[in-house]
Every structure is written in structure tokens, then in C-alpha cells.
Scaffold this motif. Structure first.
Motif, PDB file in Angstrom:
ATOM      1  N   ALA A 281       1.030  -1.194  -0.169  1.00 47.86           N
ATOM      2  CA  ALA A 281       0.045  -0.012  -0.018  1.00 47.86           C
ATOM      3  C   ALA A 281       1.079   0.868   0.244  1.00 47.86           C
ATOM      4  O   ALA A 281       0.308   2.214  -0.746  1.00 47.86           O
ATOM      5  CB  ALA A 281      -1.139   0.299   1.553  1.00 47.86           C
ATOM      6  N   GLY A 282       1.717   0.998   1.104  1.00 45.21           N
ATOM      7  CA  GLY A 282       3.298   2.183   0.694  1.00 45.21           C
ATOM      8  C   GLY A 282       3.609   2.436  -0.623  1.00 45.21           C
ATOM      9  O   GLY A 282       3.446   3.566  -1.607  1.00 45.21           O
ATOM     10  N   LEU A 287       4.352   6.361  -5.841  1.00 45.62           N
ATOM     11  CA  LEU A 287       3.038   5.440  -7.491  1.00 45.62           C
ATOM     12  C   LEU A 287       2.489   7.285  -7.481  1.00 45.62           C
ATOM     13  O   LEU A 287       2.730   7.897  -8.394  1.00 45.62           O
ATOM     14  CB  LEU A 287       3.453   4.399  -7.779  1.00 45.62           C
ATOM     15  CG  LEU A 287       4.565   3.771  -7.816  1.00 45.62           C
ATOM     16  CD1 LEU A 287       4.073   2.253  -8.331  1.00 45.62           C
ATOM     17  CD2 LEU A 287       5.623   3.899  -8.431  1.00 45.62           C
ATOM     18  N   THR A 288       1.403   7.015  -6.684  1.00 43.58           N
ATOM     19  CA  THR A 288       0.241   7.640  -6.864  1.00 43.58           C
ATOM     20  C   THR A 288       0.822   9.448  -7.295  1.00 43.58           C
ATOM     21  O   THR A 288       0.325  10.143  -8.283  1.00 43.58           O
ATOM     22  CB  THR A 288      -0.737   7.364  -6.481  1.00 43.58           C
ATOM     23  OG1 THR A 288      -1.255   5.564  -6.601  1.00 43.58           O
ATOM     24  CG2 THR A 288      -2.553   8.308  -6.499  1.00 43.58           C
ATOM     25  N   ALA A 289       1.234   9.582  -5.697  1.00 44.28           N
ATOM     26  CA  ALA A 289       2.141  10.540  -5.326  1.00 44.28           C
ATOM     27  C   ALA A 289       2.790  11.488  -6.514  1.00 44.28           C
ATOM     28  O   ALA A 289       2.291  12.492  -7.457  1.00 44.28           O
ATOM     29  CB  ALA A 289       2.365  10.617  -3.525  1.00 44.28           C
ATOM     30  N   VAL A 290       3.982  10.218  -7.035  1.00 42.79           N
ATOM     31  CA  VAL A 290       4.853  11.078  -7.978  1.00 42.79           C
ATOM     32  C   VAL A 290       4.221  11.109  -9.483  1.00 42.79           C
ATOM     33  O   VAL A 290       4.195  12.573 -10.284  1.00 42.79           O
ATOM     34  CB  VAL A 290       5.762   9.725  -8.375  1.00 42.79           C
ATOM     35  CG1 VAL A 290       7.021   9.909  -9.332  1.00 42.79           C
ATOM     36  CG2 VAL A 290       7.520   9.735  -6.818  1.00 42.79           C
TER      37      VAL A 290
END
Length: 311
Positions: A281-282, A287-290
Motif C-alpha cells: 500500500a505504501g 507511485l500515485t503521488a509521484v
């Protein structure tokens, strides 16, 4: 002024580097939802670079446009963007990018109109092949069974949405395999994958010589199927979902030595039967944030002259 050129260069670099990085990564097939988001961020960044470059080019070329763009900005900020000091290249760039934007919008409208026309035609054929029985109300059932020799199933959006299944498919689908098909198609509908396909097809059709848009279209078609497969497998299991895929596509020759355009089906079945470990999950969050930061970069570049003036 140099800012529109910098934004265009940034857009080109994003269009070249983004697809290559995603193609080399080992996680898109394991996390198709995250990969869908990453692709959307890359394309959004490219389009945002073009939109910002068009805006600043128009503001530099014409005082009237610059007055509207920087109406509430301090005088020092407006002067930092060199309004009205550019040559004819700024006007040419603004007009060219504006035409590209209008063409993209026209292609999207055309794609949506064609999709709705196809949907109306399919509903008309459905009413012809499966008319309402006496006493039956329209929209009373979400599952429609059609007499057919070929196993097939599809989701028909609308009001109400319906899952259409042929009798040959019912004979082939055993146990909870029909539930897998229903969960798969509902996964498409809930995530509004149709809009992703419309946008990607519009960009690829409007600009066939731009590789990033063609790659975007191909990956959208592939990743939305993987995401829907995962939705179905979480509901009924991977083996049941894989068997449902085989049952619906075996007669089409996709598993033979010379597969047709549906050659991705064997890869989807193999992915379901030999699943790779999901990312933590981390890592999914990172990846979503980047990916979310990619469209922010053109905005930050656009703000540099103004921030320097205020500083």
C-alpha cells in the motif's frame, strides 16, 4: 519571451520520457489502476504544457489577451512575462496551439457522438431481438438473454444499464463464471472506462503522427481490461474469471497459433492464473503521488517569472 518555448520543450520531454518509463516499469500489469492514473497524469502534463504555452504566447503577442490573463496581477509580475514584446512567432505559436486544442475537442465530440450512435443502434437491435413480453415493464431486469450460437456477453450502458448474454454463453459459463462476467463489466461501468477510451481514441485519431497519443490509446484499452479482470477476480476468484475469459473467447481463435486482434486475451488469462504479488500500500501511494506531481511541473515552470518578480 522564452517561457512558451520552455513549456513546449517540457511537453516534448514528458511525451518522450513518460511512456518509456512506464514501459520499462515492472508494476503496471500488477497495479493497472495506478498505471491508468500515471498515464492520465503524463497526458495531462503534455496537454497542460501546450495550453500554458498557448496562453503565454497569446499574452505576449496581443495586449488585449495579456490584459485579461494578468488583470489581477501586480505590475511587476506582468512586466516579468514581457507582454507585448514578442515577435510574430508568438502569435503563430498561439494560433497553432489553439487550432490543435480545437481539433482535439472536435475529435472528442466526434468520438462521443459515434459511441452514442453505436449504443443506440445496439439498443435498437436488442429491442428487436428481445421485445418486451405482455405485462413486462421496461427496465425491469438488468440481465437480458439472447438466442445465439456464438458465446458472447457485453455491458450495454444507459438507463437502465444491462448485461446482455447469449444462450451459447450461458451453456459455456459454468458455476459463478457468469458472476465473473457481470463483475467485469460492472467494473468498467463504475470506473467510467468508456470516457478514458473516448479521450484516448480522440487524441490518437486526431493526431495519428504523435506516438505518445497512440501509446496512450493502446495502453488504455489494455489496462482497463486488466483493471476489470481484477475487479472480477476479487469477487469470484482468479480461476473462475480466467475460465470465463476462455469460455467467451475460445471460439474466436485467440488461443491458436495465429491469433487475431484479441491476442491480449491469452496474456490476461496467464496473468490471472499466475498472479504476481501486488505492491504494498505504501508503494502504491508513493507511485500515485509521484504521478500526480507530473502535471504540477508545468504549472511551477509557468509561475517562475512571476515568483522571481515578487521575490
Amino acid at each position: 519571451m522564452i517561457l512558451p518555448a520552455v513549456l513546449l520543450v517540457l511537453g516534448v520531454l514528458t511525451a518522450v520520457a513518460g511512456p518509456r518509463l512506464l514501459a520499462r516499469a515492472d508494476w503496471p500489469d500488477r497495479e493497472p489502476v495506478v498505471a491508468l492514473w500515471a498515464w492520465q497524469c503524463v497526458i495531462s502534463a503534455v496537454l497542460l504544457c501546450c495550453a500554458l504555452s498557448m496562453t503565454f504566447s497569446a499574452a505576449a503577442a496581443w495586449h488585449a489577451v495579456g490584459g485579461h490573463v494578468f488583470a489581477t496581477a501586480p505590475r511587476a509580475v506582468a512586466e516579468a512575462y514581457s507582454l507585448g514584446t514578442a515577435g510574430i512567432w508568438a502569435a503563430t505559436t498561439a494560433v497553432a496551439l489553439a487550432c490543435g486544442g480545437l481539433w482535439s475537442a472536435a475529435m472528442l465530440v466526434r468520438e462521443v457522438v459515434r459511441a452514442r450512435a453505436r449504443r443506440r443502434a445496439r439498443r435498437a437491435r436488442l429491442r428487436l431481438r428481445a421485445p418486451l413480453l405482455p405485462g413486462e415493464e421496461a427496465g425491469s431486469g438488468r440481465l437480458v438473454v439472447l438466442e445465439g450460437e456464438r458465446p458472447d456477453a457485453w455491458w450495454l450502458p444507459g438507463s437502465p444499464p444491462r448485461l446482455v448474454v447469449t444462450t451459447a454463453a450461458l451453456r459455456r459459463l459454468k458455476g459463478r463464471q457468469l458472476d465473473a462476467v457481470l463483475a467485469h463489466e460492472r467494473g468498467h461501468a463504475r470506473a467510467r472506462h468508456d470516457w478514458l477510451l473516448h479521450c484516448s481514441s480522440a487524441l490518437a485519431g486526431g493526431f495519428p503522427q504523435v506516438p505518445v497519443f497512440a501509446a496512450f490509446r493502446d495502453e488504455m484499452h489494455r489496462l482497463v481490461e486488466l483493471a476489470a479482470d481484477d475487479t472480477a477476480s476479487r469477487r469470484v476468484g482468479r480461476l473462475t474469471t480466467a475460465l470465463a475469459l476462455v469460455g467467451l473467447n475460445e471460439h474466436r481463435g485467440v488461443f491458436g497459433p495465429c491469433p487475431d486482434a484479441r491476442a491480449q486475451v491469452p496474456a490476461r488469462v496467464h496473468r490471472l492464473l499466475t498472479p504476481a504479488d501486488r505492491l504494498s500500500a505504501g508503494r502504491r501511494l508513493r507511485l500515485t503521488a509521484v504521478a500526480s506531481l507530473v502535471p504540477v511541473l508545468p504549472v511551477l515552470v509557468a509561475f517562475v517569472p512571476g515568483l522571481r518578480a515578487l521575490g
